[in-house]
Design an enzyme around this catalytic site. Structure first.
Site, PDB file in Angstrom:
ATOM      1  N   LYS A   5       4.240   5.861 -41.637  1.00  0.00           N
ATOM      2  CA  LYS A   5       5.217   6.639 -40.840  1.00  0.00           C
ATOM      3  C   LYS A   5       6.339   5.658 -40.990  1.00  0.00           C
ATOM      4  O   LYS A   5       7.677   6.666 -40.998  1.00  0.00           O
ATOM      5  CB  LYS A   5       4.607   6.776 -39.588  1.00  0.00           C
ATOM      6  CG  LYS A   5       3.872   7.502 -39.106  1.00  0.00           C
ATOM      7  CD  LYS A   5       3.448   7.889 -37.472  1.00  0.00           C
ATOM      8  CE  LYS A   5       2.152   9.239 -37.429  1.00  0.00           C
ATOM      9  NZ  LYS A   5       1.760   9.579 -35.655  1.00  0.00           N
ATOM     10  N   LYS A  58      -5.342  17.737 -46.632  1.00  0.00           N
ATOM     11  CA  LYS A  58      -5.584  18.128 -45.607  1.00  0.00           C
ATOM     12  C   LYS A  58      -4.998  19.420 -45.412  1.00  0.00           C
ATOM     13  O   LYS A  58      -3.240  19.127 -45.202  1.00  0.00           O
ATOM     14  CB  LYS A  58      -5.976  17.148 -44.558  1.00  0.00           C
ATOM     15  CG  LYS A  58      -6.474  17.343 -43.107  1.00  0.00           C
ATOM     16  CD  LYS A  58      -6.734  16.292 -42.698  1.00  0.00           C
ATOM     17  CE  LYS A  58      -6.490  16.434 -41.061  1.00  0.00           C
ATOM     18  NZ  LYS A  58      -6.652  15.327 -39.918  1.00  0.00           N
ATOM     19  N   LYS A 100       0.559  20.243 -39.583  1.00  0.00           N
ATOM     20  CA  LYS A 100       1.197  20.877 -39.373  1.00  0.00           C
ATOM     21  C   LYS A 100       2.429  20.073 -39.429  1.00  0.00           C
ATOM     22  O   LYS A 100       3.568  20.902 -39.463  1.00  0.00           O
ATOM     23  CB  LYS A 100       0.789  20.773 -37.849  1.00  0.00           C
ATOM     24  CG  LYS A 100      -0.021  18.843 -37.053  1.00  0.00           C
ATOM     25  CD  LYS A 100       0.427  19.232 -35.340  1.00  0.00           C
ATOM     26  CE  LYS A 100       0.088  17.917 -35.717  1.00  0.00           C
ATOM     27  NZ  LYS A 100      -0.240  17.444 -34.212  1.00  0.00           N
TER      28      LYS A 100
END
Ligand code: TRP
Length: 334
Positions: free
Chosen positions: A115, A197, A200
């Site tokens: 992140k 994967k 979103k």
């Protein structure tokens, strides 16, 4: 234990649009756990602000997620469904646990590294101590089990380390939580890059089916899904796109992968993709209808929010008082 049941905690962030992967991989399975455990399912809005959010959007999405929990079948009378920010104990315990967590431990967290690379302009302290807040979530309710995906295992390990460290110093204060390893949900991959994967935060909207996509969009995305040139509906690693579509179809219909293989033996990918699209619609359409119904009943949702925040606060306060006493904070005068 609450009511003779083991305690389960999990949470989801209301950031981004939830995908079919979130539903089939997590939410749908939460429903199956809700009889066996005393469950706390939080909308972790405090975690969300570690990344810059538009306030109105966050508020809207948090409510949509809470509504979705109920629409998916979690009974808000049995399960505690609440906003993290409505229980101040999360922040209070988090502070205390910060003082029992080492910089070195947090520095090793792979999600923090990822992140901070992604949000290089805003590497804030909250992003760094995110796993401590997560530990506080779990330990506040004395959770025995935590259903989490593989990407959160490192955070759960840290939670266990913090709990054990604290217990070694102060006696048995926290239940040391375990990862829930029952029947895990299907791992759904991107329709466009089946080795990644379904996410979103994917930039390509065709890779993900969003829970609120309308039927036409769902069918279109399934039709466009990346497959291969084998022209055979087979469940094998060499055909990741087809394998993923079989997983989706299985999860929606309850059929096993080999049943799906026989069903589509000799048929082309076109027919198969169409069937996958229809199976997804048959799962998501009722869910969407239920969401809309619930959204219309503002008073009902409000009452759930209020009652469950009270319930969560009650259990949180019990743990928090114990912890505050252990670390030496003065008793309150009543
Ligand atoms: N960090 C989790 C995620 O992004 C969400 C979360 C926050 C969580 N607190 C939790 C999950 C406690 C399980 C238990 O997926």
């Amino acid at each position: 234990m609450i009511n003779d049941k083991k305690i389960l905690f999990s949470g989801m962030q209301a950031t981004g649009n939830l995908t079919l992967g979130n539903y089939l991989g997590a939410l749908k399975n939460w429903v199956n756990l809700s009889d066996e455990y005393e469950c706390f399912y939080s909308v972790v809005d405090m975690h969300s602000i570690t990344v810059r959010q538009d306030p109105a959007t966050l508020r809207k999405r948090a409510r949509a997620l809470l509504t979705l929990y109920i629409a998916a079948g979690l009974d808000p009378k049995k399960n505690c469904i609440y906003y993290q920010s409505h229980v101040s104990g999360h922040a209070e315990l988090s502070w205390i646990l910060n003082c029992f967590t080492y910089m070195g431990e947090l520095n090793r967290m792979t999600q923090f590294k990822d992140k901070s690379a992604k949000h290089a302009d805003n590497i804030n302290a909250g992003l760094f101590t995110y796993p401590v807040l997560m530990a506080a979530d779990i330990l506040l309710y004395q959770a025995d089990v935590v259903p989490v995906g593989i990407d959160q295992m490192q955070h759960l390990e840290l939670t266990r380390d913090i709990a054990i460290r604290f217990n070694n110093l102060y006696g048995d204060v926290f239940t040391v939580p375990e990862a829930y390893i029952g029947k895990v949900g299907a791992k759904i991959m991107s329709l466009q890059e089946p080795c990644k994967k379904m996410s979103k935060s994917d930039e390509n909207p065709n890779g993900s089916i969003y829970l609120m996509d309308d039927p036409d969009t769902i069918i279109r995305k399934c039709k466009r899904a990346v497959t291969d040139s084998e022209a055979c509906v087979a469940y094998r690693d060499e055909q990741p796109g087809v394998k993923n579509l079989i997983d989706i179809y299985s999860a929606c219909t309850g059929k096993t992968p080999s049943e799906v293989e026989s069903e589509f033996e000799g048929k082309g990918y076109g027919d198969f993709k169409m069937a996958v699209g229809e199976a997804v619609v048959s799962i998501l359409k009722p869910l969407q209808d239920r969401v809309k119904e619930l959204e219309a009943d503002k008073a009902y949702i409000d009452s759930i929010i209020k009652e469950n925040a009270e319930k969560a606060n009650y259990y949180a306060a019990k743990t928090l008082r114990k912890v505050q006493r252990k670390v030496g904070f003065p008793d309150r005068i009543r």
